[in-house]
Design an enzyme around this catalytic site. Sequence first.
Site, PDB file in Angstrom:
ATOM      1  N   LYS A 181      31.344 -43.153  59.110  1.00 22.91           N
ATOM      2  CA  LYS A 181      30.152 -43.740  59.720  1.00 22.91           C
ATOM      3  C   LYS A 181      29.998 -43.275  61.161  1.00 22.91           C
ATOM      4  CE  LYS A 181      29.172 -48.006  58.718  1.00 22.91           C
ATOM      5  NZ  LYS A 181      29.198 -49.490  58.659  1.00 22.91           N
ATOM      6  N   GLU A 233      41.752 -39.914  60.805  1.00 20.08           N
ATOM      7  CA  GLU A 233      42.255 -39.232  59.617  1.00 20.08           C
ATOM      8  C   GLU A 233      41.170 -38.351  58.992  1.00 20.08           C
ATOM      9  OE1 GLU A 233      44.211 -43.347  59.869  1.00 20.08           O
ATOM     10  OE2 GLU A 233      42.213 -42.487  60.134  1.00 20.08           O
ATOM     11  N   GLY A 282      33.146 -50.919  54.558  1.00 17.90           N
ATOM     12  CA  GLY A 282      33.663 -49.732  53.878  1.00 17.90           C
ATOM     13  C   GLY A 282      34.081 -49.996  52.444  1.00 17.90           C
ATOM     14  N   ARG A 283      34.770 -51.115  52.201  1.00 14.60           N
ATOM     15  CA  ARG A 283      35.262 -51.403  50.853  1.00 14.60           C
ATOM     16  C   ARG A 283      34.154 -51.906  49.928  1.00 14.60           C
ATOM     17  NH1 ARG A 283      36.970 -54.662  54.710  1.00 14.60           N
ATOM     18  NH2 ARG A 283      36.747 -56.930  54.604  1.00 14.60           N
ATOM     19  N   GLU A 296      42.249 -56.316  51.796  1.00 21.31           N
ATOM     20  CA  GLU A 296      41.637 -56.122  53.103  1.00 21.31           C
ATOM     21  C   GLU A 296      40.627 -57.234  53.372  1.00 21.31           C
ATOM     22  OE1 GLU A 296      41.088 -52.044  54.968  1.00 21.31           O
ATOM     23  OE2 GLU A 296      38.999 -52.575  54.544  1.00 21.31           O
ATOM     24  N   HIS A 341      55.435 -50.393  29.188  1.00 16.00           N
ATOM     25  CA  HIS A 341      56.739 -49.739  29.210  1.00 16.00           C
ATOM     26  C   HIS A 341      57.234 -49.579  30.643  1.00 16.00           C
ATOM     27  CE1 HIS A 341      56.815 -48.695  24.891  1.00 16.00           C
ATOM     28  NE2 HIS A 341      55.498 -48.755  25.031  1.00 16.00           N
ATOM     29  N   LYS A 344      46.735 -48.242  64.269  1.00  6.17           N
ATOM     30  CA  LYS A 344      45.989 -47.050  64.688  1.00  6.17           C
ATOM     31  C   LYS A 344      46.056 -46.860  66.200  1.00  6.17           C
ATOM     32  CE  LYS A 344      42.589 -46.692  60.960  1.00  6.17           C
ATOM     33  NZ  LYS A 344      41.149 -46.558  60.652  1.00  6.17           N
TER      34      LYS A 344
END
Length: 543
Positions: free
Chosen positions: A209, A215, A270-271, A356, A387, A507
């Site tokens: 944004k 990152e 964001g999510r 979050e 399994h 961060k």
Amino acid sequence: MLSTRKLTQLPSWKALEEHYRNIRGIHLRELFAGDLQRGERFAAEGAGIYLDYSKNRVTNETLRLLIRLAEECGLCERIDAMFRGEAINITEKRAALHAALRATRDQSIFVDGQNVVPKVYEVLDRMEDFVGRLRSGEWTGHTGKRIRNVVNIGIGGSDLGPAMAYEALKHFSARDMIFRFVSNVDGTDFTEATFDLDPAETLFIVSSKTFTTLETMTNAHTARRWTLQAFGDDHAIARHFVAVSTNAEEVSRFGIDTANMFGFWDWVGGRYSMDSAIGLSTMIAIGAGNFRAMLAGFHAMDEHFRTAPFERNLPVLMGLLTVWYNNFFGAQTVAVLPYDQYLKRFPAYLQQLTMESNGKRATLDGAYVDYETGPIFWGEPGTNGQHSFYQLIHQGTKLVPCDFIGFCRTLNPAGKHHDLLMANLLAQTEALAFGKTEDEVKAEGTPGWLAPHRVFEGNRPSNTILCERLTPELLGKLVALYEHSVFTQGTIWRIDSFDQWGVELGKVLAQRIIPELQSSDDARLNHDSSTNNLIRLYRRSRK
């Protein structure tokens, strides 16, 4: 109306505490034996999704008290406030209006006095035009070659949503194209994602944004260098990069034509953004028609959540059941177990959405909670998990409520595969609920010394979410189901489900440590003794 009393002092909470003490020892075997219609009665359907919650440790009274709790916590008012565009994200003073991303074109939803729906459709129409040109071959790379590889560069919601959606809807994707997703700042992620790609046929989507996310922009600049090494011409960037951003100045400085910049808004977290321009890679993969069908699925579940009575409201029921186990039974996790290989990334997607959103300890009014909030979400697709970790769920000492997700029809018929898959889903929910007693084990001829090892306690709760077929529309419904369940939980716990301050501190500290790793001046290190020592070890190893 929302009560001003502390959550744990509400009459409904007190009543639930007493009710829990009364029923905690009751086994699901007893509940089913006492109500032969339980499987039909403890179920609800909405927007084409069927929820069987009968295998939960609840009674009619449990549900009545949970719904009363929702009412006392003002859930109805909070739902209305969210859909009206009020700034319910109070710490960031923003609306949480992801529902506007999938509103119908004729709706009006206002934020700060402006109808945002026309803006949403302006971006969608621009995305559709770009995708049409790319998929048809009209849009080409710098050398005139057709784009066949799309690499999405983002992190968090800018990565997990598109990556999950691509895997979930791969059946509907353009099979003559390759889609990759880069998020980790570890250089290996970019290297492996581009290792076998031809730069002349590769388009990068940079999703940030602000266009400053550390990152994402580290990976974006590596992609830029990778592209320039192939062409040696700065003009190539505009043919091999597009942006999902709102920072036109930085996008232009990077070399991307702002005509190929697709924006979204502060009221989209964001999510919660996979159905915004963040979903550009999804639209390229499945086509604009399928993308709009996905949006229609989101909208259908939005309307169900907004209008259905709580006793028949799927997200509300699921959210309240999560609160029931989290706060009264002390369950610390929820397992999400999709019995469809296409949904292999869905649990990972839900980890961000749920944890979050509700991994908070401060209430909306700034007080610290004296109760548990968001549980840990995790899972794997069946039958792989059977399994792996089902042993603990069945016979371990932890109570792990489970969501099983299954489909009546498969997208890939192959003999008896799907019947076998669904038989396993149904068998697992039955085994978790009812188990096998020691008498039953011994009646099978098991020696007494071995019997304790083969006993299944049962009474392990689960939901079964049954759908017709995994389509783009259904995926939208499924994601919205969990979005609104998360919101329901957050409303009960009186926390802000739409901020994420918890990602900031690490961060900030990383920005301080980066130059220290590249320096050799030990005298300037002033962290704790552990961090200082690890920095020195890293420096010596690098030398």
